[in-house]
Design an enzyme around this catalytic site. Structure first.
Site, PDB file in Angstrom:
ATOM      1  N   ARG A  58       0.853  -1.205   0.000  1.00  0.00           N
ATOM      2  CA  ARG A  58       0.000   0.000   0.000  1.00  0.00           C
ATOM      3  C   ARG A  58       0.880   1.245   0.000  1.00  0.00           C
ATOM      4  NH1 ARG A  58      -2.944  -3.315   3.749  1.00  0.00           N
ATOM      5  NH2 ARG A  58      -2.129  -2.167   5.543  1.00  0.00           N
ATOM      6  N   LYS A 149     -11.099  15.537   4.156  1.00  0.00           N
ATOM      7  CA  LYS A 149     -12.229  15.035   3.372  1.00  0.00           C
ATOM      8  C   LYS A 149     -13.138  14.179   4.229  1.00  0.00           C
ATOM      9  CE  LYS A 149     -12.911  11.236   0.802  1.00  0.00           C
ATOM     10  NZ  LYS A 149     -12.695  10.181  -0.210  1.00  0.00           N
ATOM     11  N   LYS A 232     -17.557  18.543  -2.911  1.00  0.00           N
ATOM     12  CA  LYS A 232     -17.177  17.420  -3.773  1.00  0.00           C
ATOM     13  C   LYS A 232     -18.416  16.574  -4.052  1.00  0.00           C
ATOM     14  CE  LYS A 232     -14.058  13.458  -4.028  1.00  0.00           C
ATOM     15  NZ  LYS A 232     -12.710  12.977  -3.730  1.00  0.00           N
TER      16      LYS A 232
HETATM   17  P1  13P Z   1     -13.914   8.303  -6.973  1.00  0.00           P
HETATM   18  O1  13P Z   1     -13.450   9.409  -7.874  1.00  0.00           O
HETATM   19  O2  13P Z   1     -13.279   6.981  -7.245  1.00  0.00           O
HETATM   20  O3  13P Z   1     -15.398   8.253  -6.859  1.00  0.00           O
HETATM   21  O4  13P Z   1     -13.371   8.627  -5.512  1.00  0.00           O
HETATM   22  C1  13P Z   1     -13.366   9.899  -5.051  1.00  0.00           C
HETATM   23  C2  13P Z   1     -13.376   9.871  -3.592  1.00  0.00           C
HETATM   24  O5  13P Z   1     -12.610  10.540  -2.957  1.00  0.00           O
HETATM   25  C3  13P Z   1     -14.374   9.021  -2.915  1.00  0.00           C
HETATM   26  O6  13P Z   1     -14.469   9.375  -1.577  1.00  0.00           O
END
Ligand code: 13P
Length: 337
Positions: A58, A149, A232
């Site tokens: 990882r 996030k 987002k």
């Molecule tokens: P994806 O672009 O693969 O949907 O992932 C973005 C992301 O940060 C999901 O939490």
């Protein structure tokens, strides 16, 4: 669910510095690379390409990503998970240090995943992670994180998303955002309506509008500064199983219309998730969304659409690190050109 954050209507004390850091994340067409899969999700992805799911694999995979040449040309920040933010590159530098030296900001996923909402078995969930969040934000800031996030997951179809799910997840997102701003991290606020299902684009548009309107109310109630956060969201698309997939023009019109109807004009920016779309589709849709435009910068915070080809090209082979980096840069180029 227990929480430590206190609801408040007092506006955040987000500083000019925090607003500037937020603007930098979405400026000049640059976007955010999401490389924050949890150890268990990352392990599944490694296993799927035949790589033993060890901590070292990882780590090596994330090192490949963040050391891609000139990554900062098109990428402003990289989101990591708790495991990676504490790891080091082979040359001994901590990930946040290496990322900063490459001209990017380090982000950190601070939610701790989902659990069934009120124990319901209809698939609806609430995202966890508010317990001790202020302390974790403070620690991540010391480790070198500049933004954070939190992902809420919402399902579409058969009465979903329910008002309960929308309200509970909006409340958690708003508390998270406020806690981050108070702690000096830029919050990326991610309410993801999953694309699973055979629904038409209009159904996704209506559900996304409800999701974002509920979120906007919660953000305001908690005094979150829109100019010091990045939204987002999912793009507004037809369901993955729809017989009438929508083209980029339709996706762009519906997506921008929903955002304009629900989001404050002083929002710092919008960075879309890819949500399982192929990189070609995600790139075409983003390009159309950008052409349509909005009062905010519109960019990407893609995970799978950018990193899957790199994982396949590398497949755990140290002699193929260059191929993995080249695959990542190819996908970034596709999204930004
Ligand atoms: P994806 O672009 O693969 O949907 O992932 C973005 C992301 O940060 C999901 O939490």
């Amino acid at each position: 669910m227990t929480t430590t954050a206190t609801p408040t209507t007092v506006p955040t004390t987000a500083t000019d510095g925090l607003r500037a850091a937020t603007a930098a994340l979405v400026a000049d067409g640059r976007g955010v690379l999401a490389a924050d899969e949890s150890p268990s999700t990352m392990s599944q992805r490694l296993k799927a390409v035949g790589v033993p799911p060890t901590e070292e694999h990882r780590r090596a995979y994330r090192e490949l990503l963040v050391t891609a040449e000139a990554l900062a040309t098109d990428v402003s920040g990289v989101i990591l998970c708790d495991e990676t933010v504490r790891q080091r590159l082979a040359d001994g530098r901590a990930f946040p240090v290496a990322i900063a030296e490459a001209g990017l900001a380090t982000g950190i996923k601070v939610d701790t995943g989902t659990e069934p909402l009120d124990g319901a078995d209809d698939g609806e969930t609430i995202t966890r992670g508010l317990d001790g969040l202020a302390e974790r934000v403070a620690e991540y800031a010391v480790l070198g994180a500049r933004f954070a996030k939190w992902r809420a997951v919402l399902h579409l179809g058969a009465g979903r998303p329910s008002s309960r799910a929308l309200e509970a997840n909006a409340e958690a997102l708003a508390r998270y955002a406020r806690t981050c701003q108070d702690g000096g991290l830029v919050p990326i606020v991610e309410p993801e309506l999953l694309a699973a299902g055979g629904h038409r684009l209009e159904v996704c548009a209506a559900a996304t509008a409800r999701t974002l309107a509920t979120l906007a109310r919660a953000l305001e109630a908690h005094g979150v500064d829109p100019a010091a956060m990045v939204l987002k969201p999912n793009m507004v698309t037809a369901g993955e199983g729809s017989r009438a997939p929508a083209g980029p023009g339709e996706v762009a019109r519906a997506t921008v219309d929903v955002l304009r109807a629900t989001m404050p004009t002083d929002l710092a920016g919008v960075a879309f998730l890819s949500g399982g779309q192929s990189s070609e589709t995600a790139a075409a849709n983003l390009a159309a969304i950008r052409r349509r435009g909005g009062p905010w910068p519109l960019t990407f915070s893609f995970g799978r659409a950018l990193v899957s080809p790199a994982l396949h090209a590398w497949r755990g082979d140290p002699t193929r690190v260059g191929d993995g980096r080249a695959a990542l840069l190819r996908e970034i180029e596709r999204v930004t050109s």
